[in-house]
Scaffold this motif. Structure first.
Motif, PDB file in Angstrom:
ATOM      1  N   LEU A 121       0.859  -1.203   0.000  1.00 20.74           N
ATOM      2  CA  LEU A 121       0.000   0.000   0.000  1.00 20.74           C
ATOM      3  C   LEU A 121       0.886   1.240   0.000  1.00 20.74           C
ATOM      4  O   LEU A 121       2.008   1.208   0.487  1.00 20.74           O
ATOM      5  CB  LEU A 121      -0.901   0.030   1.234  1.00 20.74           C
ATOM      6  N   SER A 124      -0.509   7.783   2.248  1.00 19.57           N
ATOM      7  CA  SER A 124      -1.408   8.029   3.363  1.00 19.57           C
ATOM      8  C   SER A 124      -2.353   6.857   3.618  1.00 19.57           C
ATOM      9  O   SER A 124      -2.762   6.622   4.752  1.00 19.57           O
ATOM     10  CB  SER A 124      -2.242   9.265   3.075  1.00 19.57           C
ATOM     11  N   ARG A 125      -2.712   6.124   2.556  1.00 20.55           N
ATOM     12  CA  ARG A 125      -3.596   4.972   2.758  1.00 20.55           C
ATOM     13  C   ARG A 125      -2.942   3.967   3.706  1.00 20.55           C
ATOM     14  O   ARG A 125      -3.591   3.382   4.561  1.00 20.55           O
ATOM     15  CB  ARG A 125      -3.882   4.285   1.424  1.00 20.55           C
ATOM     16  N   ARG A 126      -1.657   3.795   3.529  1.00 23.05           N
ATOM     17  CA  ARG A 126      -0.912   2.854   4.358  1.00 23.05           C
ATOM     18  C   ARG A 126      -0.942   3.297   5.832  1.00 23.05           C
ATOM     19  O   ARG A 126      -1.183   2.501   6.736  1.00 23.05           O
ATOM     20  CB  ARG A 126       0.535   2.784   3.847  1.00 23.05           C
ATOM     21  N   ASN A 154     -12.234   8.504   3.610  1.00 22.26           N
ATOM     22  CA  ASN A 154     -11.958   8.221   2.210  1.00 22.26           C
ATOM     23  C   ASN A 154     -10.675   7.392   2.064  1.00 22.26           C
ATOM     24  O   ASN A 154     -10.643   6.361   1.390  1.00 22.26           O
ATOM     25  CB  ASN A 154     -11.834   9.573   1.486  1.00 22.26           C
ATOM     26  N   LEU A 155      -9.606   7.867   2.758  1.00 26.00           N
ATOM     27  CA  LEU A 155      -8.328   7.149   2.678  1.00 26.00           C
ATOM     28  C   LEU A 155      -8.453   5.744   3.253  1.00 26.00           C
ATOM     29  O   LEU A 155      -7.895   4.787   2.725  1.00 26.00           O
ATOM     30  CB  LEU A 155      -7.247   7.924   3.452  1.00 26.00           C
ATOM     31  N   ARG A 158     -10.493   3.434   0.772  1.00 23.98           N
ATOM     32  CA  ARG A 158      -9.673   3.136  -0.414  1.00 23.98           C
ATOM     33  C   ARG A 158      -8.527   2.190  -0.053  1.00 23.98           C
ATOM     34  O   ARG A 158      -8.220   1.243  -0.771  1.00 23.98           O
ATOM     35  CB  ARG A 158      -9.106   4.415  -1.019  1.00 23.98           C
ATOM     36  N   GLY A 159      -7.910   2.472   1.108  1.00 26.48           N
ATOM     37  CA  GLY A 159      -6.800   1.625   1.554  1.00 26.48           C
ATOM     38  C   GLY A 159      -7.274   0.203   1.817  1.00 26.48           C
ATOM     39  O   GLY A 159      -6.605  -0.767   1.446  1.00 26.48           O
ATOM     40  N   ASP A 162      -7.799  -1.646  -1.418  1.00 25.02           N
ATOM     41  CA  ASP A 162      -6.501  -2.082  -1.958  1.00 25.02           C
ATOM     42  C   ASP A 162      -5.981  -3.305  -1.202  1.00 25.02           C
ATOM     43  O   ASP A 162      -5.493  -4.266  -1.799  1.00 25.02           O
ATOM     44  CB  ASP A 162      -5.445  -0.972  -1.793  1.00 25.02           C
TER      45      ASP A 162
END
Lengths: 176, 233
Positions: A121, A124-126, A154-155, A158-159, A162
Protein backbone atom coordinates in the motif's frame (compact mmCIF):
# COMPACT_ATOMS: atom_id res chain seq x y z
CA UNK A 1 -23.18 16.70 47.43
CA UNK A 2 -23.52 20.40 48.19
CA UNK A 3 -23.60 22.59 45.07
CA UNK A 4 -20.62 24.68 46.24
CA UNK A 5 -18.38 21.62 46.01
CA UNK A 6 -19.23 21.04 42.41
CA UNK A 7 -15.99 22.44 40.87
CA UNK A 8 -13.96 20.40 43.35
CA UNK A 9 -15.83 17.29 42.32
CA UNK A 10 -15.22 18.07 38.65
CA UNK A 11 -11.49 18.45 39.33
CA UNK A 12 -11.42 15.20 41.31
CA UNK A 13 -13.25 13.28 38.58
CA UNK A 14 -10.90 14.68 35.95
CA UNK A 15 -7.83 13.82 38.06
CA UNK A 16 -9.16 10.27 38.54
CA UNK A 17 -9.55 9.95 34.79
CA UNK A 18 -5.94 11.03 34.20
CA UNK A 19 -4.73 8.49 36.77
CA UNK A 20 -6.82 5.75 35.18
CA UNK A 21 -5.31 6.47 31.77
CA UNK A 22 -1.82 6.57 33.21
CA UNK A 23 -2.60 3.17 34.74
CA UNK A 24 -2.66 1.81 31.21
CA UNK A 25 1.13 1.90 31.48
CA UNK A 26 0.72 -0.77 34.17
CA UNK A 27 2.19 1.29 36.94
CA UNK A 28 0.77 -1.10 39.53
CA UNK A 29 3.55 -3.46 38.54
CA UNK A 30 6.12 -0.91 39.56
CA UNK A 31 4.57 -0.09 42.92
CA UNK A 32 3.85 3.57 42.25
CA UNK A 33 1.31 4.90 44.72
CA UNK A 34 -1.93 5.64 42.87
CA UNK A 35 -3.32 7.78 45.67
CA UNK A 36 -0.21 9.98 45.72
CA UNK A 37 -0.45 10.49 41.98
CA UNK A 38 -4.15 11.34 42.20
CA UNK A 39 -3.52 13.71 45.07
CA UNK A 40 -0.70 15.52 43.28
CA UNK A 41 -2.74 16.05 40.09
CA UNK A 42 -5.79 17.16 42.06
CA UNK A 43 -3.83 19.63 44.17
CA UNK A 44 -2.03 21.15 41.17
CA UNK A 45 -5.25 21.74 39.25
CA UNK A 46 -7.15 22.85 42.35
CA UNK A 47 -4.48 25.45 43.15
CA UNK A 48 -4.84 27.28 39.87
CA UNK A 49 -8.58 27.54 40.31
CA UNK A 50 -8.27 28.56 43.93
CA UNK A 51 -5.47 31.10 43.61
CA UNK A 52 -5.91 32.64 40.19
CA UNK A 53 -8.70 34.80 39.02
CA UNK A 54 -11.41 32.71 37.36
CA UNK A 55 -10.86 33.77 33.78
CA UNK A 56 -7.13 33.07 33.85
CA UNK A 57 -7.64 29.78 35.61
CA UNK A 58 -10.01 28.60 32.91
CA UNK A 59 -7.58 29.32 30.12
CA UNK A 60 -6.44 26.16 28.38
CA UNK A 61 -2.80 27.10 28.77
CA UNK A 62 -2.69 26.50 32.52
CA UNK A 63 -4.45 23.15 32.42
CA UNK A 64 -2.43 22.11 29.35
CA UNK A 65 0.84 22.75 31.16
CA UNK A 66 -0.12 20.68 34.17
CA UNK A 67 -1.48 17.77 32.19
CA UNK A 68 1.47 17.81 29.78
CA UNK A 69 3.95 17.61 32.61
CA UNK A 70 1.99 14.85 34.39
CA UNK A 71 1.68 12.74 31.24
CA UNK A 72 5.28 13.31 30.17
CA UNK A 73 6.52 12.33 33.65
CA UNK A 74 4.37 9.22 33.56
CA UNK A 75 5.65 8.20 30.12
CA UNK A 76 9.26 8.77 31.16
CA UNK A 77 8.87 6.64 34.29
CA UNK A 78 7.11 3.94 32.34
CA UNK A 79 9.84 3.91 29.69
CA UNK A 80 12.51 3.61 32.33
CA UNK A 81 10.77 0.62 33.92
CA UNK A 82 10.06 -0.98 30.54
CA UNK A 83 13.73 -0.72 29.67
CA UNK A 84 14.64 -2.79 32.74
CA UNK A 85 11.90 -5.40 32.13
CA UNK A 86 12.84 -5.67 28.44
CA UNK A 87 16.48 -6.34 29.21
CA UNK A 88 15.41 -9.21 31.48
CA UNK A 89 12.99 -10.57 28.83
CA UNK A 90 15.58 -10.48 26.09
CA UNK A 91 17.98 -12.43 28.25
CA UNK A 92 15.24 -15.04 28.79
CA UNK A 93 14.47 -15.24 25.04
CA UNK A 94 18.15 -15.68 24.28
CA UNK A 95 18.14 -18.74 26.55
CA UNK A 96 14.75 -20.27 25.55
CA UNK A 97 14.43 -18.89 22.01
CA UNK A 98 14.37 -22.25 20.19
CA UNK A 99 11.27 -23.47 22.01
CA UNK A 100 9.52 -20.19 21.24
CA UNK A 101 10.22 -20.46 17.50
CA UNK A 102 8.60 -23.89 17.30
CA UNK A 103 5.31 -22.67 18.76
CA UNK A 104 4.48 -20.41 15.84
CA UNK A 105 1.10 -21.37 14.31
CA UNK A 106 -1.25 -20.60 11.48
CA UNK A 107 -1.69 -17.01 12.69
CA UNK A 108 1.94 -16.56 11.74
CA UNK A 109 1.03 -17.13 8.06
CA UNK A 110 -1.77 -14.56 8.17
CA UNK A 111 0.57 -12.12 9.86
CA UNK A 112 3.23 -12.50 7.19
CA UNK A 113 0.73 -12.22 4.32
CA UNK A 114 -0.87 -9.19 5.93
CA UNK A 115 2.51 -7.50 6.34
CA UNK A 116 3.48 -8.17 2.74
CA UNK A 117 0.15 -6.82 1.53
CA UNK A 118 0.44 -3.76 3.75
CA UNK A 119 3.91 -3.05 2.41
CA UNK A 120 2.44 -2.74 -1.07
CA UNK A 121 0.00 0.00 0.00
CA UNK A 122 1.15 3.51 -0.68
CA UNK A 123 1.39 6.81 1.18
CA UNK A 124 -1.41 8.03 3.36
CA UNK A 125 -3.60 4.97 2.76
CA UNK A 126 -0.91 2.85 4.36
CA UNK A 127 -0.76 5.18 7.39
CA UNK A 128 -4.47 5.04 7.97
CA UNK A 129 -4.71 1.26 7.62
CA UNK A 130 -1.66 0.70 9.86
CA UNK A 131 -3.02 2.97 12.57
CA UNK A 132 -6.52 1.52 12.31
CA UNK A 133 -5.28 -2.06 12.58
CA UNK A 134 -3.16 -1.12 15.55
CA UNK A 135 -6.24 0.00 17.43
CA UNK A 136 -6.89 3.68 16.76
CA UNK A 137 -10.37 4.84 15.75
CA UNK A 138 -10.84 6.82 12.54
CA UNK A 139 -11.71 9.94 14.58
CA UNK A 140 -8.45 9.64 16.47
CA UNK A 141 -6.45 9.18 13.26
CA UNK A 142 -8.09 12.31 11.82
CA UNK A 143 -7.20 14.22 15.00
CA UNK A 144 -3.58 13.06 14.91
CA UNK A 145 -3.02 13.78 11.23
CA UNK A 146 -5.02 17.04 11.32
CA UNK A 147 -7.20 15.71 8.51
CA UNK A 148 -10.93 16.13 8.13
CA UNK A 149 -13.12 13.14 8.97
CA UNK A 150 -14.15 12.93 5.32
CA UNK A 151 -10.57 12.71 4.10
CA UNK A 152 -9.69 10.10 6.73
CA UNK A 153 -12.74 7.95 5.90
CA UNK A 154 -11.96 8.22 2.21
CA UNK A 155 -8.33 7.15 2.68
CA UNK A 156 -9.39 4.32 4.98
CA UNK A 157 -11.97 2.81 2.60
CA UNK A 158 -9.67 3.14 -0.41
CA UNK A 159 -6.80 1.62 1.55
CA UNK A 160 -9.01 -1.24 2.76
CA UNK A 161 -10.13 -1.92 -0.81
CA UNK A 162 -6.50 -2.08 -1.96
CA UNK A 163 -5.61 -4.34 0.97
CA UNK A 164 -8.47 -6.74 0.21
CA UNK A 165 -7.30 -7.01 -3.42
CA UNK A 166 -3.78 -7.85 -2.35
CA UNK A 167 -4.93 -10.34 0.28
CA UNK A 168 -7.17 -12.01 -2.31
CA UNK A 169 -4.20 -12.46 -4.64
CA UNK A 170 -2.47 -14.34 -1.82
CA UNK A 171 -5.47 -16.60 -1.16
CA UNK A 172 -7.04 -14.74 1.74
CA UNK A 173 -10.65 -13.72 1.23
CA UNK A 174 -11.84 -10.82 3.27
CA UNK A 175 -15.41 -10.83 4.60
CA UNK A 176 -17.17 -7.59 5.50
CA UNK B 1 -8.58 -18.87 4.05
CA UNK B 2 -11.33 -16.42 5.06
CA UNK B 3 -10.73 -13.47 7.29
CA UNK B 4 -12.34 -10.25 8.51
CA UNK B 5 -11.22 -6.93 10.01
CA UNK B 6 -11.01 -8.38 13.53
CA UNK B 7 -8.65 -11.13 12.35
CA UNK B 8 -6.52 -8.56 10.56
CA UNK B 9 -6.40 -6.38 13.66
CA UNK B 10 -5.37 -9.39 15.76
CA UNK B 11 -2.67 -10.34 13.29
CA UNK B 12 -1.33 -6.78 13.13
CA UNK B 13 -1.30 -6.38 16.91
CA UNK B 14 0.39 -9.75 17.11
CA UNK B 15 3.05 -8.38 14.78
CA UNK B 16 3.44 -5.23 16.88
CA UNK B 17 3.72 -7.24 20.10
CA UNK B 18 6.36 -9.46 18.51
CA UNK B 19 8.30 -6.46 17.27
CA UNK B 20 8.50 -4.43 20.44
CA UNK B 21 11.81 -2.61 20.41
CA UNK B 22 14.29 -3.84 22.99
CA UNK B 23 15.23 -0.25 23.73
CA UNK B 24 13.25 2.97 23.51
CA UNK B 25 16.28 4.98 22.40
CA UNK B 26 14.99 5.39 18.85
CA UNK B 27 11.44 6.28 19.93
CA UNK B 28 10.35 9.92 19.81
CA UNK B 29 10.54 11.69 23.15
CA UNK B 30 7.39 12.01 25.30
CA UNK B 31 7.53 15.78 24.69
CA UNK B 32 7.37 15.17 20.92
CA UNK B 33 4.41 12.83 21.31
CA UNK B 34 2.57 15.47 23.30
CA UNK B 35 3.37 18.07 20.62
CA UNK B 36 2.17 15.68 17.93
CA UNK B 37 -1.24 15.32 19.57
CA UNK B 38 -1.54 18.96 20.53
CA UNK B 39 -1.03 20.18 16.92
CA UNK B 40 2.17 22.08 17.40
CA UNK B 41 4.45 20.20 15.05
CA UNK B 42 5.66 20.83 11.49
CA UNK B 43 4.15 18.46 8.94
CA UNK B 44 7.46 16.78 8.08
CA UNK B 45 8.24 15.96 11.71
CA UNK B 46 4.71 14.75 12.22
CA UNK B 47 4.98 12.28 9.31
CA UNK B 48 8.25 10.98 10.69
CA UNK B 49 6.78 10.35 14.13
CA UNK B 50 3.56 8.90 12.75
CA UNK B 51 5.59 6.50 10.62
CA UNK B 52 7.35 5.27 13.73
CA UNK B 53 4.21 5.22 15.89
CA UNK B 54 2.29 3.02 13.44
CA UNK B 55 4.89 0.32 13.95
CA UNK B 56 5.77 0.70 17.63
CA UNK B 57 3.21 -0.59 20.10
CA UNK B 58 4.82 1.32 22.98
CA UNK B 59 4.56 4.69 21.25
CA UNK B 60 1.09 3.85 19.99
CA UNK B 61 -0.14 3.22 23.52
CA UNK B 62 1.43 6.47 24.68
CA UNK B 63 -0.12 8.45 21.81
CA UNK B 64 -3.52 6.90 22.53
CA UNK B 65 -3.23 7.86 26.18
CA UNK B 66 -2.31 11.45 25.29
CA UNK B 67 -5.21 11.61 22.82
CA UNK B 68 -7.68 10.36 25.43
CA UNK B 69 -6.35 12.74 28.05
CA UNK B 70 -6.47 15.70 25.64
CA UNK B 71 -10.06 14.98 24.68
CA UNK B 72 -11.06 14.61 28.33
CA UNK B 73 -9.20 17.82 29.16
CA UNK B 74 -11.24 19.76 26.60
CA UNK B 75 -14.47 18.51 28.15
CA UNK B 76 -13.18 19.34 31.62
CA UNK B 77 -12.29 22.92 30.67
CA UNK B 78 -15.72 23.46 29.11
CA UNK B 79 -17.44 22.07 32.20
CA UNK B 80 -15.33 24.22 34.54
CA UNK B 81 -16.07 27.32 32.47
CA UNK B 82 -19.74 26.49 32.63
CA UNK B 83 -19.73 26.00 36.39
CA UNK B 84 -17.55 29.02 37.18
CA UNK B 85 -19.51 31.32 34.89
CA UNK B 86 -22.80 30.32 36.47
CA UNK B 87 -21.24 30.80 39.92
CA UNK B 88 -20.06 34.29 38.93
CA UNK B 89 -23.60 35.23 37.81
CA UNK B 90 -25.14 33.95 40.99
CA UNK B 91 -22.58 35.09 43.53
CA UNK B 92 -20.93 38.36 42.59
CA UNK B 93 -17.47 38.78 44.08
CA UNK B 94 -17.48 39.97 47.65
CA UNK B 95 -17.11 43.73 47.66
CA UNK B 96 -14.28 45.39 49.51
CA UNK B 97 -15.29 47.94 52.14
CA UNK B 98 -16.62 51.05 50.43
CA UNK B 99 -14.28 53.38 52.26
CA UNK B 100 -11.22 51.62 50.82
CA UNK B 101 -12.37 51.87 47.24
CA UNK B 102 -13.85 55.35 47.08
CA UNK B 103 -12.39 58.69 47.74
CA UNK B 104 -14.78 61.32 49.10
CA UNK B 105 -14.69 63.23 45.78
CA UNK B 106 -16.65 60.48 44.08
CA UNK B 107 -19.07 59.66 46.83
CA UNK B 108 -21.62 62.33 45.92
CA UNK B 109 -21.55 61.41 42.21
CA UNK B 110 -21.97 57.74 42.92
CA UNK B 111 -24.72 58.40 45.46
CA UNK B 112 -26.63 60.37 42.83
CA UNK B 113 -26.25 57.57 40.27
CA UNK B 114 -27.38 54.96 42.79
CA UNK B 115 -30.37 57.07 43.75
CA UNK B 116 -31.37 57.49 40.09
CA UNK B 117 -30.98 53.78 39.45
CA UNK B 118 -33.08 52.96 42.50
CA UNK B 119 -35.84 55.31 41.35
CA UNK B 120 -35.76 53.85 37.84
CA UNK B 121 -35.88 50.27 39.11
CA UNK B 122 -38.69 51.06 41.51
CA UNK B 123 -40.68 52.70 38.71
CA UNK B 124 -40.29 49.73 36.39
CA UNK B 125 -41.20 47.21 39.08
CA UNK B 126 -44.05 49.23 40.50
CA UNK B 127 -45.73 50.52 37.37
CA UNK B 128 -45.25 47.56 35.09
CA UNK B 129 -47.98 44.93 35.12
CA UNK B 130 -45.65 42.40 33.50
CA UNK B 131 -44.47 39.99 36.16
CA UNK B 132 -41.50 38.83 34.14
CA UNK B 133 -39.63 42.06 34.87
CA UNK B 134 -39.05 40.57 38.27
CA UNK B 135 -37.48 37.54 36.70
CA UNK B 136 -35.86 38.54 33.43
CA UNK B 137 -34.15 36.33 30.91
CA UNK B 138 -30.95 36.15 32.95
CA UNK B 139 -32.73 34.49 35.88
CA UNK B 140 -31.86 30.95 36.77
CA UNK B 141 -34.12 27.96 36.62
CA UNK B 142 -34.73 26.46 40.04
CA UNK B 143 -34.60 22.69 40.00
CA UNK B 144 -37.10 21.12 42.40
CA UNK B 145 -36.59 17.36 42.26
CA UNK B 146 -34.53 15.16 42.33
CA UNK B 147 -31.79 17.13 44.09
CA UNK B 148 -28.81 15.29 45.62
CA UNK B 149 -30.80 12.17 46.39
CA UNK B 150 -31.36 8.60 45.30
CA UNK B 151 -34.77 7.79 43.86
CA UNK B 152 -36.29 4.42 43.05
CA UNK B 153 -36.51 3.75 39.33
CA UNK B 154 -40.31 4.14 39.21
CA UNK B 155 -40.12 7.55 40.85
CA UNK B 156 -37.67 9.30 38.53
CA UNK B 157 -39.67 12.43 37.86
CA UNK B 158 -37.85 15.63 36.93
CA UNK B 159 -39.52 18.75 38.31
CA UNK B 160 -38.40 22.37 38.05
CA UNK B 161 -39.90 25.81 38.48
CA UNK B 162 -41.63 27.18 35.40
CA UNK B 163 -39.95 30.11 33.64
CA UNK B 164 -42.14 32.95 32.32
CA UNK B 165 -42.07 33.25 28.53
CA UNK B 166 -40.42 29.84 28.15
CA UNK B 167 -41.35 28.33 24.82
CA UNK B 168 -40.14 24.86 25.73
CA UNK B 169 -37.69 23.06 27.99
CA UNK B 170 -34.97 20.47 27.41
CA UNK B 171 -33.67 18.11 30.10
CA UNK B 172 -30.12 16.79 29.85
CA UNK B 173 -28.57 14.07 32.01
CA UNK B 174 -24.86 13.40 32.40
CA UNK B 175 -22.75 10.71 34.01
CA UNK B 176 -20.07 11.32 36.64
CA UNK B 177 -17.56 12.32 33.96
CA UNK B 178 -20.09 14.72 32.44
CA UNK B 179 -20.67 12.71 29.29
CA UNK B 180 -24.17 13.25 27.99
CA UNK B 181 -26.36 10.21 28.75
CA UNK B 182 -29.77 11.37 27.58
CA UNK B 183 -31.39 14.53 26.22
CA UNK B 184 -35.15 15.00 26.19
CA UNK B 185 -37.20 16.31 23.31
CA UNK B 186 -38.82 19.74 23.63
CA UNK B 187 -41.09 19.74 26.69
CA UNK B 188 -43.83 22.25 27.26
CA UNK B 189 -44.50 21.45 30.94
CA UNK B 190 -42.20 21.95 33.91
CA UNK B 191 -42.07 18.29 34.88
CA UNK B 192 -41.26 15.01 33.19
CA UNK B 193 -41.88 11.40 34.23
CA UNK B 194 -39.17 9.05 32.92
CA UNK B 195 -40.32 6.11 30.84
CA UNK B 196 -38.78 2.60 31.25
CA UNK B 197 -36.65 2.94 28.08
CA UNK B 198 -35.06 6.11 29.48
CA UNK B 199 -34.51 4.46 32.87
CA UNK B 200 -32.53 1.70 31.17
CA UNK B 201 -29.84 4.25 30.38
CA UNK B 202 -29.07 4.73 34.10
CA UNK B 203 -27.24 2.16 36.17
CA UNK B 204 -28.33 1.70 39.80
CA UNK B 205 -26.34 3.40 42.54
CA UNK B 206 -24.21 5.47 40.15
CA UNK B 207 -24.04 9.23 40.29
CA UNK B 208 -25.72 11.22 37.56
CA UNK B 209 -26.37 14.91 37.01
CA UNK B 210 -29.26 16.69 35.36
CA UNK B 211 -30.07 20.19 34.23
CA UNK B 212 -32.83 21.99 32.38
CA UNK B 213 -32.49 24.46 29.54
CA UNK B 214 -35.40 26.81 28.95
CA UNK B 215 -35.72 28.22 25.43
CA UNK B 216 -37.52 31.57 25.54
CA UNK B 217 -39.80 33.05 22.91
CA UNK B 218 -37.06 35.31 21.54
CA UNK B 219 -34.73 32.31 21.14
CA UNK B 220 -32.64 33.08 24.26
CA UNK B 221 -31.74 30.17 26.49
CA UNK B 222 -31.49 29.87 30.26
CA UNK B 223 -29.70 26.94 31.79
CA UNK B 224 -30.17 25.67 35.32
CA UNK B 225 -27.30 24.56 37.50
CA UNK B 226 -26.57 20.85 37.54
CA UNK B 227 -28.04 18.69 40.25
CA UNK B 228 -27.00 15.22 41.29
CA UNK B 229 -29.22 12.16 41.52
CA UNK B 230 -28.92 8.39 41.52
CA UNK B 231 -31.25 5.45 41.05
CA UNK B 232 -31.83 2.90 43.81
CA UNK B 233 -31.89 -0.79 42.93
Amino acid sequence: MPEQNYPEKLILDFSRYIVSRINSFEYQKYAIDQEDLLQSIYVRIYKIFKNSDKKRACSRLYINRIINSVVIDAIKKSRKETEIVNTLNHNMIAVHGHAYEKSKSQSYDLKQILLRSLNELKGSRRYVIDLYLSGLELDEIAQLQKWSKGKTNNLFYRGLKDLKKRLKKRGIFHEN
Amino acid sequence: MKTDLLDLKDAYRNFLEGNKPASRELCPSPEDLVLLVRSRMPRRDRSKIMNHTAKCSYCLQEVKTILDVTNKENKFILAMNDVLNSAVHEKPAQARPLAKRLSWNYVSVISAVVLLAAVATYSVLHFSSRSDFRRGPTANIQLVSPIDKAVSSGELRFIWEAVPKAKYYIIETFDATLDLIWRSESLTTNEFQSSPDILQKFRPNEKYFWRVTAVLEGGNKIKSRMSEFSIRK
